[in-house]
Scaffold this motif. Structure first.
Motif, PDB file in Angstrom:
ATOM      1  N   LEU A 184     -62.524 -77.833 138.818  1.00 33.22           N
ATOM      2  CA  LEU A 184     -63.730 -77.552 138.050  1.00 33.22           C
ATOM      3  C   LEU A 184     -63.801 -78.490 136.849  1.00 33.22           C
ATOM      4  CD1 LEU A 184     -66.195 -75.686 137.541  1.00 33.22           C
ATOM      5  CD2 LEU A 184     -64.674 -74.243 136.163  1.00 33.22           C
ATOM      6  N   VAL A 185     -64.908 -79.230 136.728  1.00 36.58           N
ATOM      7  CA  VAL A 185     -65.080 -80.196 135.642  1.00 36.58           C
ATOM      8  C   VAL A 185     -65.884 -79.589 134.494  1.00 36.58           C
ATOM      9  CG1 VAL A 185     -66.061 -82.439 135.010  1.00 36.58           C
ATOM     10  CG2 VAL A 185     -64.933 -82.131 137.233  1.00 36.58           C
ATOM     11  N   SER A 186     -66.976 -78.896 134.846  1.00 34.62           N
ATOM     12  CA  SER A 186     -67.810 -78.284 133.807  1.00 34.62           C
ATOM     13  C   SER A 186     -68.558 -77.081 134.380  1.00 34.62           C
ATOM     14  CB  SER A 186     -68.806 -79.293 133.232  1.00 34.62           C
ATOM     15  OG  SER A 186     -69.744 -79.678 134.224  1.00 34.62           O
ATOM     16  N   LYS A 187     -68.989 -76.226 133.459  1.00 35.77           N
ATOM     17  CA  LYS A 187     -69.731 -75.034 133.865  1.00 35.77           C
ATOM     18  C   LYS A 187     -70.820 -74.755 132.840  1.00 35.77           C
ATOM     19  CE  LYS A 187     -69.121 -70.187 135.205  1.00 35.77           C
ATOM     20  NZ  LYS A 187     -68.127 -69.115 135.441  1.00 35.77           N
ATOM     21  N   ILE A 188     -72.056 -74.612 133.328  1.00 38.23           N
ATOM     22  CA  ILE A 188     -73.194 -74.311 132.460  1.00 38.23           C
ATOM     23  C   ILE A 188     -73.661 -72.892 132.747  1.00 38.23           C
ATOM     24  CG2 ILE A 188     -75.604 -74.863 131.960  1.00 38.23           C
ATOM     25  CD1 ILE A 188     -74.975 -77.780 132.593  1.00 38.23           C
ATOM     26  N   ASN A 189     -73.825 -72.105 131.690  1.00 40.85           N
ATOM     27  CA  ASN A 189     -74.355 -70.748 131.799  1.00 40.85           C
ATOM     28  C   ASN A 189     -75.646 -70.656 131.000  1.00 40.85           C
ATOM     29  OD1 ASN A 189     -72.045 -69.918 133.211  1.00 40.85           O
ATOM     30  ND2 ASN A 189     -70.960 -69.436 131.318  1.00 40.85           N
ATOM     31  N   ALA A 190     -76.545 -69.783 131.440  1.00 40.68           N
ATOM     32  CA  ALA A 190     -77.764 -69.507 130.677  1.00 40.68           C
ATOM     33  C   ALA A 190     -78.217 -68.089 130.989  1.00 40.68           C
ATOM     34  CB  ALA A 190     -78.862 -70.504 131.016  1.00 40.68           C
ATOM     35  N   ASN A 191     -78.734 -67.414 129.963  1.00 36.54           N
ATOM     36  CA  ASN A 191     -79.238 -66.057 130.178  1.00 36.54           C
ATOM     37  C   ASN A 191     -80.474 -66.074 131.076  1.00 36.54           C
ATOM     38  OD1 ASN A 191     -77.258 -64.990 128.491  1.00 36.54           O
ATOM     39  ND2 ASN A 191     -78.528 -65.286 126.663  1.00 36.54           N
ATOM     40  N   THR A 192     -81.376 -67.006 130.813  1.00 33.92           N
ATOM     41  CA  THR A 192     -82.578 -67.169 131.640  1.00 33.92           C
ATOM     42  C   THR A 192     -82.866 -68.655 131.832  1.00 33.92           C
ATOM     43  OG1 THR A 192     -84.035 -67.053 129.705  1.00 33.92           O
ATOM     44  CG2 THR A 192     -83.626 -64.996 130.897  1.00 33.92           C
ATOM     45  N   ILE A 193     -83.571 -68.961 132.916  1.00 33.53           N
ATOM     46  CA  ILE A 193     -83.937 -70.344 133.235  1.00 33.53           C
ATOM     47  C   ILE A 193     -85.389 -70.350 133.704  1.00 33.53           C
ATOM     48  CG2 ILE A 193     -82.963 -70.038 135.555  1.00 33.53           C
ATOM     49  CD1 ILE A 193     -82.396 -73.049 135.607  1.00 33.53           C
ATOM     50  N   THR A 194     -86.171 -71.325 133.234  1.00 28.90           N
ATOM     51  CA  THR A 194     -87.598 -71.405 133.561  1.00 28.90           C
ATOM     52  C   THR A 194     -87.955 -72.819 133.986  1.00 28.90           C
ATOM     53  OG1 THR A 194     -88.107 -69.688 131.938  1.00 28.90           O
ATOM     54  CG2 THR A 194     -89.945 -71.025 132.709  1.00 28.90           C
ATOM     55  N   VAL A 212     -64.311 -78.675 130.944  1.00 25.87           N
ATOM     56  CA  VAL A 212     -62.908 -78.307 131.136  1.00 25.87           C
ATOM     57  C   VAL A 212     -62.000 -79.483 130.789  1.00 25.87           C
ATOM     58  CG1 VAL A 212     -61.195 -77.477 132.799  1.00 25.87           C
ATOM     59  CG2 VAL A 212     -63.573 -76.681 132.935  1.00 25.87           C
ATOM     60  N   GLY A 213     -61.012 -79.221 129.898  1.00 27.41           N
ATOM     61  CA  GLY A 213     -60.033 -80.234 129.535  1.00 27.41           C
ATOM     62  C   GLY A 213     -58.737 -80.045 130.295  1.00 27.41           C
ATOM     63  N   ASP A 214     -57.666 -80.657 129.810  1.00 23.58           N
ATOM     64  CA  ASP A 214     -56.368 -80.543 130.476  1.00 23.58           C
ATOM     65  C   ASP A 214     -55.795 -79.136 130.350  1.00 23.58           C
ATOM     66  OD1 ASP A 214     -56.521 -83.162 131.216  1.00 23.58           O
ATOM     67  OD2 ASP A 214     -55.451 -83.904 129.440  1.00 23.58           O
ATOM     68  N   GLY A 215     -56.092 -78.463 129.266  1.00 28.43           N
ATOM     69  CA  GLY A 215     -55.633 -77.099 129.054  1.00 28.43           C
ATOM     70  C   GLY A 215     -56.746 -76.302 128.409  1.00 28.43           C
ATOM     71  N   ALA A 216     -56.552 -74.996 128.292  1.00 26.94           N
ATOM     72  CA  ALA A 216     -57.611 -74.148 127.746  1.00 26.94           C
ATOM     73  C   ALA A 216     -57.985 -74.545 126.323  1.00 26.94           C
ATOM     74  CB  ALA A 216     -57.160 -72.679 127.789  1.00 26.94           C
ATOM     75  N   VAL A 217     -56.985 -75.025 125.537  1.00 18.85           N
ATOM     76  CA  VAL A 217     -57.265 -75.381 124.141  1.00 18.85           C
ATOM     77  C   VAL A 217     -58.050 -76.681 124.040  1.00 18.85           C
ATOM     78  CG1 VAL A 217     -55.263 -74.149 123.224  1.00 18.85           C
ATOM     79  CG2 VAL A 217     -55.011 -76.520 124.007  1.00 18.85           C
ATOM     80  N   ASN A 218     -58.039 -77.474 125.084  1.00 17.83           N
ATOM     81  CA  ASN A 218     -58.743 -78.754 125.086  1.00 17.83           C
ATOM     82  C   ASN A 218     -60.157 -78.671 125.643  1.00 17.83           C
ATOM     83  OD1 ASN A 218     -56.472 -80.125 124.055  1.00 17.83           O
ATOM     84  ND2 ASN A 218     -55.598 -80.305 126.120  1.00 17.83           N
ATOM     85  N   ASP A 219     -60.581 -77.492 126.066  1.00 18.29           N
ATOM     86  CA  ASP A 219     -61.940 -77.316 126.575  1.00 18.29           C
ATOM     87  C   ASP A 219     -62.957 -77.553 125.467  1.00 18.29           C
ATOM     88  OD1 ASP A 219     -60.757 -76.673 128.907  1.00 18.29           O
ATOM     89  OD2 ASP A 219     -61.402 -74.580 128.973  1.00 18.29           O
ATOM     90  N   VAL A 220     -64.091 -78.142 125.835  1.00 16.29           N
ATOM     91  CA  VAL A 220     -65.189 -78.366 124.892  1.00 16.29           C
ATOM     92  C   VAL A 220     -66.317 -77.406 125.236  1.00 16.29           C
ATOM     93  CG1 VAL A 220     -66.872 -80.018 124.009  1.00 16.29           C
ATOM     94  CG2 VAL A 220     -64.566 -80.783 124.614  1.00 16.29           C
ATOM     95  N   ILE A 221     -66.771 -76.657 124.256  1.00 19.32           N
ATOM     96  CA  ILE A 221     -67.833 -75.680 124.479  1.00 19.32           C
ATOM     97  C   ILE A 221     -69.042 -76.055 123.634  1.00 19.32           C
ATOM     98  CG2 ILE A 221     -68.519 -73.261 124.281  1.00 19.32           C
ATOM     99  CD1 ILE A 221     -65.618 -72.502 124.771  1.00 19.32           C
ATOM    100  N   VAL A 222     -70.202 -76.133 124.271  1.00 16.01           N
ATOM    101  CA  VAL A 222     -71.453 -76.466 123.590  1.00 16.01           C
ATOM    102  C   VAL A 222     -72.415 -75.296 123.776  1.00 16.01           C
ATOM    103  CG1 VAL A 222     -73.382 -78.076 123.435  1.00 16.01           C
ATOM    104  CG2 VAL A 222     -71.106 -78.920 124.061  1.00 16.01           C
ATOM    105  N   ARG A 223     -72.965 -74.823 122.642  1.00 18.87           N
ATOM    106  CA  ARG A 223     -73.911 -73.699 122.705  1.00 18.87           C
ATOM    107  C   ARG A 223     -75.219 -74.089 122.037  1.00 18.87           C
ATOM    108  NH1 ARG A 223     -69.066 -70.718 121.541  1.00 18.87           N
ATOM    109  NH2 ARG A 223     -68.545 -69.265 123.231  1.00 18.87           N
TER     110      ARG A 223
END
Length: 360
Positions: A184-194, A212-223
């Protein structure tokens, strides 16, 4: 062809098309009487209504053409029998199979016409017919809502939608996962999509992307509260409507089925049933013609009424078989190809049996 062939063939085709021209206006009048209040209440433009009834005419004729054909053949063949014309024809030395030849020529013409209509014209009429109904006449928008759609959209990405409403092109609980191999390289979530039709983009509300990075601490999260972006699928691909396969020409349907197979769609059997019916319905013209001639070529004590009663019973039995096995092909483990052809095979055997009795 001989004079007798032209005589029967002209009556075959003329009776069929006259019956269509008689029943289609009746169908339109009944449909108008049922929908006129909603059409007036929603102030539907006249051009939209006219287009709808043009599509309705093709849709209605294609759906009921086996019944119209069957009843028209019984009608004029019964008249030939009651006028003792069939007795005179057979008494002149013409065999029953030779007598049947112009009927088969007529069935060939009708089959080719039905095939071309089903491949190219009826799908467009079906789209216009259903779009009008769901835009102006259906009060419950949920009728075009799909639940829990999960599929692969390309070689590296999969999507999940908790629910998607085709009327307003919006969905909820959206996920888009991107993989590199099994990772898994990346995952996008959204409450709604139009869906935004003007620029073919999507608006994601409650946007959340995790790289997703090498470990959980290296993950990048964008909101972000809202994000507009292009995504690798169309609304129809995301959640095809119930009737989507009916709105495609044969070439479009074949490509669509192949694409849905690669994506692991759960609706493949429904699409295959629609595809196979494009071939099976024209073949039914031959089977129903033979049955109609075999049933109505005898002069009976009750006259045409008996033949018509038998014909109506057999015609609706065919439609019943077609609907039941079509549904089984869509919803059960039965092969769609087998389910679509069982009615034709069953009534084909009946046609052979009735034809043998009629020849005697």
């Amino acid at each position: 062809m001989k004079i007798i062939d032209w005589y029967i063939l002209k009556r075959y085709l003329a009776t069929f098309f006259v019956m269509l021209l008689m029943f289609i206006p009746i169908g339109i009048v009944i449909d108008v009487s049922e929908k006129i209040n909603k059409i007036l209440a929603k102030k539907v433009p006249f051009a939209e209504v006219a287009g709808y009834y043009g599509d309705f005419t093709l849709y209605f004729a294609n759906m009921l053409f086996p019944i119209f054909l069957f009843l028209s053949v019984i009608w004029f063949t019964s008249k030939l029998a009651n006028n003792t014309e069939i007795i005179a024809i057979l008494g002149s030395g013409i065999s029953f199979m030779r007598f049947l030849r112009p009927y088969l020529i007529g069935a060939t013409f009708i089959s080719l016409l039905a095939l071309v209509m089903g491949f190219f014209f009826v799908p467009k009429a079906s789209k216009g017919f259903n779009d009008f109904r769901y835009t102006y006449l259906k009060n419950n928008a949920k009728i075009r809502e799909s639940d829990q759609v999960y599929k692969q959209v390309n070689d590296t990405q999969t999507i999940y939608v908790g629910a998607f409403n085709y009327m307003n092109k919006s969905g909820s609980k959206f996920n888009l996962e991107t993989y590199r191999g099994d990772k898994l390289v990346s995952k996008i979530n959204a409450n709604t999509i139009t869906w935004n039709p003007k620029d073919s983009t999507y608006t994601l509300y409650g946007y959340n992307k995790r790289i997703v990075g090498d470990g959980a601490v290296n993950d990048v999260i964008v909101r972000e509260s809202q994000k507009i972006m292009k995504l690798p699928f169309e609304p129809d691909e995301l959640t095809p409507t119930v009737y989507v396969a009916e709105t495609m020409t044969l070439g479009e349907l074949n490509k669509f089925i192949e694409k849905e197979k690669r994506r692991g769609s759960s609706n493949i059997d429904s699409y295959l049933v629609v595809k196979y019916k494009k071939y099976s319905i024209p073949v039914s013209a031959f089977i129903l013609t033979i049955i109609a001639v075999a049933v109505s070529s005898m002069k009976r004590r009750g006259g045409m009424g008996v033949n018509l009663a038998m014909g109506i019973g057999l015609a609706f039995s065919y439609v019943f078989f077609d609907k039941v096995f079509g549904t089984m092909g869509e919803k059960s483990s039965m092969s769609p190809l087998l389910a679509v052809w069982i009615p034709n095979v069953t009534f084909g055997i009946l046609a052979i049996f009735l034809l043998r009795n009629a020849r005697r």
